[in-house]
Design an enzyme around this catalytic site. Structure first.
Site, mmCIF file in Angstrom:
data_model
loop_
_atom_site.group_PDB
_atom_site.id
_atom_site.type_symbol
_atom_site.label_atom_id
_atom_site.label_comp_id
_atom_site.label_asym_id
_atom_site.label_seq_id
_atom_site.Cartn_x
_atom_site.Cartn_y
_atom_site.Cartn_z
ATOM 1 N N HIS A 20 16.329 16.399 25.682
ATOM 2 C CA HIS A 20 15.836 17.768 25.709
ATOM 3 C C HIS A 20 16.988 18.752 25.575
ATOM 4 C CE1 HIS A 20 13.771 21.355 27.438
ATOM 5 N NE2 HIS A 20 12.921 20.951 26.531
ATOM 6 N N HIS A 60 12.775 24.962 20.252
ATOM 7 C CA HIS A 60 12.005 25.998 20.946
ATOM 8 C C HIS A 60 11.845 27.230 20.058
ATOM 9 C CE1 HIS A 60 13.238 23.830 24.697
ATOM 10 N NE2 HIS A 60 11.929 23.890 24.787
ATOM 11 N N HIS A 75 7.862 18.156 21.545
ATOM 12 C CA HIS A 75 7.617 17.754 22.940
ATOM 13 C C HIS A 75 6.582 16.641 23.026
ATOM 14 C CE1 HIS A 75 9.754 21.548 23.541
ATOM 15 N NE2 HIS A 75 10.126 21.050 24.692
ATOM 16 N N HIS A 93 4.234 28.390 29.536
ATOM 17 C CA HIS A 93 5.305 27.393 29.451
ATOM 18 C C HIS A 93 6.648 27.889 29.984
ATOM 19 C CE1 HIS A 93 8.770 25.586 27.355
ATOM 20 N NE2 HIS A 93 8.257 24.513 27.930
ATOM 21 N N HIS A 145 8.635 27.304 33.773
ATOM 22 C CA HIS A 145 10.005 26.771 33.900
ATOM 23 C C HIS A 145 10.784 27.643 34.897
ATOM 24 C CE1 HIS A 145 10.888 23.404 31.155
ATOM 25 N NE2 HIS A 145 9.915 23.877 30.398
ATOM 26 N N PHE A 155 16.730 25.273 29.684
ATOM 27 C CA PHE A 155 16.317 24.100 28.927
ATOM 28 C C PHE A 155 17.355 22.976 28.935
ATOM 29 C CE2 PHE A 155 13.511 27.247 26.553
ATOM 30 C CZ PHE A 155 12.437 26.959 27.367
ATOM 31 N N HIS A 164 4.788 19.200 30.645
ATOM 32 C CA HIS A 164 4.626 19.037 29.195
ATOM 33 C C HIS A 164 3.408 18.219 28.808
ATOM 34 C CE1 HIS A 164 7.427 21.481 27.135
ATOM 35 N NE2 HIS A 164 8.169 21.396 28.227
#
Ligand code: C2O
Length: 349
Positions: A92, A113, A122, A246, A250, A267, A280
């Site tokens: 990731h 992203h 993902h 999303h 996070h 990230f 996810h």
């Protein structure tokens, strides 16, 4: 013939990258400079059982024990092993910080992203992650749970993630957001951000989901993110759900004591937290939900998207080249989601 401008990484060109504007990180896999032989992706062969992904709040104890065992084994594998939890997390980091160059375009990073690669990349990542977990415990029906933060009964973090004696626990989180606190799907760290009771938050969340999934997502790019082609520069626009819940979740999950609310808050570090995978799994499910709401009429058909490709190690330690077009039918991929209601569908703000 039109030249393909599908995106893909040059696997022998990886370098330091920025995890935060003020933080250089290095997440390249060991030995990346040497090219490794790979195989093209093939769909799993029936008769392996369908993996049914279940909502995290409805799991029974025996499943949690099983998943805990698989995750503990994965965490104990050495860093050299691409199936190890640490290496899964680095995947990731590599693709969210632009560590790889694009194939044939040096100096142009691959970034998944804030582009139309968000959903398929993902999906691929957790597809292989799920198969590796299953193979570590010899269970080919093992399916990742999903944290259904879009339905009221499941809006707090699932309990097993906050069990300190399990492999699911993670220290780098915001402890003030532990259950029974309801997740704030449109969270910001802004000082004036309203502090709501759980009941108020549930209502706000449902209306917000309607906007992100339905009224704000009636065009392909609005939901999927921007068109991103090889050597075009970074298009840099999120889809509705990618932006929130999303990204916002996070932030909501990561520790307020860390400068970028790591681990989930940035990230480069996010996939070190086991809750990343349940988050996810729900994102993956909502992509399917959006396709269904629109009868698949808004699905992308552009070959540059369909042919964009990545590489992942599978459960047999084979390096696999996989394209976006390979992951558009989850039935063929061998998994499904247990049905849950979508109460937000009738919460038009
Ligand atoms: Cu690649 Cu949830 O982020």
């Amino acid at each position: 013939t039109v030249e393909s401008r599908a995106i893909g990484p040059n696997m022998t060109a990886c370098h330091h990258s920025y995890g935060r504007p003020d933080l250089l990180v290095y997440c390249c896999p060991p030995g990346f400079e040497k090219s490794v032989p790979f195989v093209d992706f093939e769909l799993p062969e029936p008769p392996s059982p369908v993996k049914v992904r279940r909502p995290a709040h409805l799991l029974d104890e025996s499943f949690i024990v099983k998943y805990n065992k698989a995750l503990s084994i994965m965490k104990s594998l050495p860093y050299d092993d691409p199936r190890s939890f640490a290496r899964q997390a680095e995947l990731h980091c590599q693709f969210c910080t632009g560590a790889y160059e694009q194939l044939n375009y040096s100096d142009t990073p691959v970034n998944i992203h804030r582009t139309w690669l968000f959903f398929p990349w993902h999906r691929m990542m957790i597809y292989f992650h799920e198969r590796i977990l299953g193979s570590l415990i010899g269970d080919d029906s093992f399916a990742l749970p999903f944290w259904a933060w879009d339905i009221p009964e499941s809006m707090p973090m699932p309990d097993y993630y906050v069990d300190e004696n399990s492999a699911f626990f993670h220290t780098e989180r915001d402890f003030s957001h532990f259950p029974p606190r309801v997740a704030d799907l449109d969270y910001t760290t802004d000082q004036n951000h309203p502090h709501r009771s759980n009941d108020e938050q549930i209502d706000v969340n449902l209306k917000f989901m309607y906007t992100q999934m339905v009224s704000g997502a009636r065009k392909t790019e609005l939901f999927m993110g921007c068109t991103y082609r090889a050597n075009d520069g970074y298009c840099d626009t999120t889809g509705t759900v990618e932006h929130a819940p999303h990204n916002t979740l996070h932030t909501w999950l990561g520790s307020s004591l860390n400068p970028g609310r790591e681990d989930m808050g940035k990230f480069y570090s996010a996939a070190k937290d086991p809750i990343f995978y349940a988050h996810h799994s729900n994102i993956d499910r909502l992509w399917e939900a959006w396709r269904k709401i629109n009868n698949r009429r808004l699905d992308i058909t552009d070959p540059d998207w369909l042919d964009s490709f990545f590489f992942f190690y599978d459960e047999n330690l084979k390096l696999v080249k996989i394209k976006v077009r390979d992951v558009l039918d989850i039935t063929k991929l061998g998994y499904s989601f247990e049905e849950v209601d979508h109460p937000w569908l009738n919460h038009r703000p």
